[in-house]
Design an enzyme around this catalytic site. Sequence first.
Site, mmCIF file in Angstrom:
data_model
loop_
_atom_site.group_PDB
_atom_site.id
_atom_site.type_symbol
_atom_site.label_atom_id
_atom_site.label_comp_id
_atom_site.label_asym_id
_atom_site.label_seq_id
_atom_site.Cartn_x
_atom_site.Cartn_y
_atom_site.Cartn_z
ATOM 1 N N ASP A 122 0.800 -1.228 0.000
ATOM 2 C CA ASP A 122 0.000 0.000 0.000
ATOM 3 C C ASP A 122 0.832 1.276 0.000
ATOM 4 O O ASP A 122 0.301 2.357 0.255
ATOM 5 C CB ASP A 122 -0.955 -0.007 1.200
ATOM 6 C CG ASP A 122 -2.136 -0.933 0.953
ATOM 7 O OD1 ASP A 122 -2.650 -0.946 -0.175
ATOM 8 O OD2 ASP A 122 -2.538 -1.649 1.890
ATOM 9 N N ASP A 180 -7.190 -3.800 -5.407
ATOM 10 C CA ASP A 180 -6.785 -2.525 -4.807
ATOM 11 C C ASP A 180 -5.344 -2.149 -5.179
ATOM 12 O O ASP A 180 -4.980 -0.975 -5.232
ATOM 13 C CB ASP A 180 -6.872 -2.573 -3.272
ATOM 14 C CG ASP A 180 -8.033 -3.386 -2.736
ATOM 15 O OD1 ASP A 180 -8.488 -4.309 -3.432
ATOM 16 O OD2 ASP A 180 -8.477 -3.124 -1.612
HETATM 17 N N1 GLY Z 1 -7.643 -1.500 0.346
HETATM 18 C C1 GLY Z 1 -8.648 -1.868 1.236
HETATM 19 C C2 GLY Z 1 -10.000 -1.297 0.991
HETATM 20 O O1 GLY Z 1 -10.360 -0.801 -0.053
HETATM 21 O O2 GLY Z 1 -10.762 -1.408 1.934
#
Ligand code: GLY
Length: 404
Positions: A122, A180
């Site tokens: 992330d 994501d």
């Molecule tokens: N990346 C985690 C979410 O979208 O909750």
Amino acid sequence: MKRLFTLVILFLPMVLSNCQVESKSVATQDEDLNTKLEGVIFQASNQYKFMMENLPENRFPKTYHAKNDKLETSGSGWWCSGFYPGSLLYMYEQNKDAVLLAEAKRIMKVLEKEKFNTTTHDLGFMMFCSFGNALDIAPEDDYKEILIQSAKSLSSRFDEKVGLIKSWDSRQGDYLVIIDNMMNLELLFWASEETGDPTYRDIAITHADNTIKNHFREDYSTYHVVNYNPETGEVNKKHTAQGYSDDSAWARGQAWGLYGYIVMYRFTKDEKYLDVANNIANLILDHPNLPDDKIPYWDFDAPNIPDALRDSSAGAIIASALFELSTYVDKKASKKYFKNAETMLESLSSAPYLAEPKANGGFILKHGVGHIPENTEVDTPLTYGDYYFLEAIKRYKNLSKSSS
Ligand code: GLY
């Protein structure tokens, strides 16, 4: 005085609203949205100043629990840590309020150490939404170095055999990639442009191409999680973690995919990415379960539609993405994307999504859905909802300016 009157009129509906997620915004489409958004930014800045007062030192806002009036916070390693400084920067960009900038700079000093974090995919969210925006809005000498180190750390999670950046560390034999992850690639493109080293860009392209191959269904809805064999790169399993079911279309997952492939097109101008983005956009916008106010249910296949919860964060991400996509396509498609995104923005700028002053823990938006299967952050504010809402406002304002 006139301004005060305008603000009172604008926020009167919020004061009067109840908590039901049934937007009344569509009826106000004729109002000058730009004027309304000025009021929203004014209100949003005050909200974040209110939030600052309650934020423990070196902590990042995560969500708010209305039941016991509790601001939930995280350390800098949580995937959302870049959104707070990013939101402050977006607001500062609009109103030049020095208090917001000072707070963004303070918290980015706490965040900086994450540039060495190799345990998360992330880093794009964490470092590019903060330091990446700061490069444009309020640069400092060390921000480029911080971003380059972050890109190195993120790249360390790419495996040649699998051809993807690993999202979540898991058991031996698993190689988990979530949709994501498309959102973290912008940092890599920036790093290649900045350093002249094509490695980062190549990783992003390989990751995006393998994601096209394996993450999407025929209708361009996306699975949330694909588990690969780490030795061969073959797909072991496709499933969900945050959606309703393995085969459902989790709203935020569709939003991440849409936004991610628009970014791919922005950096490569490869039409195949634009095709994917158009297909996802049309899946969302033509979906029979997309409500009239265009703020999606938390999952397009949630079992209790129309009583299912909405996810304002998905609405904000999709709106921001559609504004960009509207600049890459022909007139007809552009109008469709722009108009739908405008309705999303209008909805989010109104009751029941926009928070009342000094409520909602200082967050701007209500009614986000984090993780229903784990029963966390259900019908709450979310930092990323606020961030992408502010980004959508910025994009809308820029596009309206350029067309006037
Ligand atoms: N990346 C985690 C979410 O979208 O909750």
